[in-house]
Write a protein that holds these residues in place. Structure first.
Motif, PDB file in Angstrom:
ATOM      1  N   ILE A 292       0.849  -1.185   0.000  1.00 42.29           N
ATOM      2  CA  ILE A 292       0.000   0.000   0.000  1.00 42.29           C
ATOM      3  C   ILE A 292       0.882   1.231   0.000  1.00 42.29           C
ATOM      4  N   SER A 293       0.284   2.394  -0.202  1.00 42.95           N
ATOM      5  CA  SER A 293       1.041   3.642  -0.241  1.00 42.95           C
ATOM      6  C   SER A 293       1.448   4.062   1.168  1.00 42.95           C
ATOM      7  N   ALA A 295       1.112   7.038   2.313  1.00 47.69           N
ATOM      8  CA  ALA A 295       0.042   7.890   2.825  1.00 47.69           C
ATOM      9  C   ALA A 295      -1.036   7.054   3.508  1.00 47.69           C
ATOM     10  N   LYS A 296      -1.429   5.938   2.887  1.00 43.12           N
ATOM     11  CA  LYS A 296      -2.445   5.083   3.503  1.00 43.12           C
ATOM     12  C   LYS A 296      -1.906   4.437   4.764  1.00 43.12           C
ATOM     13  N   ALA A 297      -0.632   4.070   4.759  1.00 39.73           N
ATOM     14  CA  ALA A 297      -0.028   3.473   5.953  1.00 39.73           C
ATOM     15  C   ALA A 297      -0.036   4.462   7.113  1.00 39.73           C
ATOM     16  N   ARG A 298       0.252   5.734   6.822  1.00 41.41           N
ATOM     17  CA  ARG A 298       0.221   6.750   7.880  1.00 41.41           C
ATOM     18  C   ARG A 298      -1.184   6.899   8.447  1.00 41.41           C
ATOM     19  N   LEU A 299      -2.190   6.884   7.552  1.00 41.08           N
ATOM     20  CA  LEU A 299      -3.573   7.012   8.003  1.00 41.08           C
ATOM     21  C   LEU A 299      -3.961   5.847   8.900  1.00 41.08           C
ATOM     22  N   LEU A 300      -3.572   4.627   8.506  1.00 41.42           N
ATOM     23  CA  LEU A 300      -3.897   3.454   9.305  1.00 41.42           C
ATOM     24  C   LEU A 300      -3.134   3.445  10.620  1.00 41.42           C
TER      25      LEU A 300
END
Length: 356
Positions: A292-293, A295-300
């Protein structure tokens, strides 16, 4: 310069006949090859070769990853192989090459997902009925009749026929008198090629009412500041999807929720601190084994339970595995506050820092 001569109608007809012949031959070869492949896939499933030898739990993933089959073809082959022991007449129609795998797979999925159709399909006729496509062929069960539809019609026509059968069963016109709602309920969840998930199901009256009530209470009602540029509030379907996500999150973090292998519905996010900070490490975050990106990892990661672990990136070995909680529990904290209401002595704090 003279204009190019347009081919005559007879020439176009001749060319059409040649193309039709070649495509018919190609289609027959493809269908024959699919029938041969399906036989081997069924054999692999019976022997559990995809799981025990190659390490794949799903037949479709095994076919795509190991042999580079097209996703749709692999899904159809897997659907037939997975239900081959239940629907022998359909399987025979596919492995013999009499019917295309896409039509047989469509029938197998419908019968497997709809209990009423599945039971009806396996119930023998009092007297075999002739095929509507070939009077010389008799069908001892509805499944054999459905196999005839697979051989002689399109997927669309097949679904129309199955829809009519299902409607007749719902109206109580066939063999399943007294079949309750509980035995008809189902829930199908399929991952699409885009990474989104398709949800489809049929719930009993009480389960559906509870689910609908929970979807309205899981998230607060929309506020005026949530409107878009045109002043419209979020669509109800979008809010229900958000509510479902909230319900799953609450369930995942409920310590009393039923668990399997010690886990609920937590997703495993693997990413190191340097990659999460945007440094060029050459590594990518992985969610349930899929990249995954950042950015998505940071959100999660913002709402995740962080479990620190140490890996050797050269070998992929986990050297040290941490815990989700490093701080004292509520009971331990209460004990410490009762013992030391003024806080830890300074020398104790220094010792703790030194040990770290």
């Amino acid at each position: 310069m003279a204009a190019a001569r347009q081919p005559s109608r007879s020439e176009r007809s001749e060319r059409s006949a040649v193309i039709h012949t070649e495509l018919d031959q190609a289609a027959a070869m493809i269908n024959s090859m699919h029938a041969s492949v399906l036989t081997r896939v069924i054999e692999a499933r019976v022997w559990n070769l995809h799981r025990d030898i190659d390490g794949f739990s799903a037949l479709r993933d095994w076919l795509v990853s190991t042999f580079d089959f097209h996703t749709r073809t692999a899904a159809d082959l897997a659907a037939i192989a997975r239900t081959s022991a239940k629907f022998t007449a359909l399987t025979e129609a596919a492995t013999s090459g009499a019917a295309r795998i896409d039509t047989v797979a469509a029938a197998a999925r419908r019968l497997d997902q709809t209990r009423a159709l599945r039971i009806y399909a396996k119930t023998p006729y009092r007297k075999p009925v002739p095929s509507p496509f070939d009077a010389a062929v008799t069908c001892p069960t509805p499944e054999h009749l459905i196999a005839q539809w697979c051989q002689h019609t399109t997927v669309k026509d097949l679904h129309t026929h199955l829809d009519e059968l299902e409607a007749a069963l719902d109206a109580g016109e066939a063999l399943l008198d007294g079949l309750g709602q509980q035995s008809l309920q189902r829930l199908d969840l399929v991952e699409t090629a885009t990474g989104m998930w398709h949800l489809d199901g049929l719930l009993t009256a009480d389960t559906g009412a509870m689910f609908a009530k929970l979807l309205t209470t899981a998230v607060p009602p929309p506020r005026a500041d949530e409107t878009d540029q045109d002043g419209a509030l979020p669509a109800a379907a979008n809010r229900r999807a958000e509510a479902l996500h909230q319900m799953l999150t609450v369930y995942a973090n409920d310590p009393t929720a039923p668990k399997r292998h010690g886990q609920t519905c937590h997703l495993n996010l693997s990413v190191d601190a340097d990659t999460l900070q945007g440094k060029n490490t050459g590594r990518v975050p992985m969610l349930e084994g899929k990249p995954i990106s950042v950015a998505k990892a940071r959100l999660l990661a913002c709402e995740a339970r962080v479990i620190p672990s140490v890996f050797d990136y050269a070998t992929g070995e986990a050297i040290e595995l941490g815990r989700a909680m490093r701080l004292p529990t509520v009971a331990l904290r209460r004990k410490l506050e009762l013992e030391q209401p003024q806080g830890c002595p300074q020398e104790t704090v220094s010792q703790v820092r030194f040990r770290r």
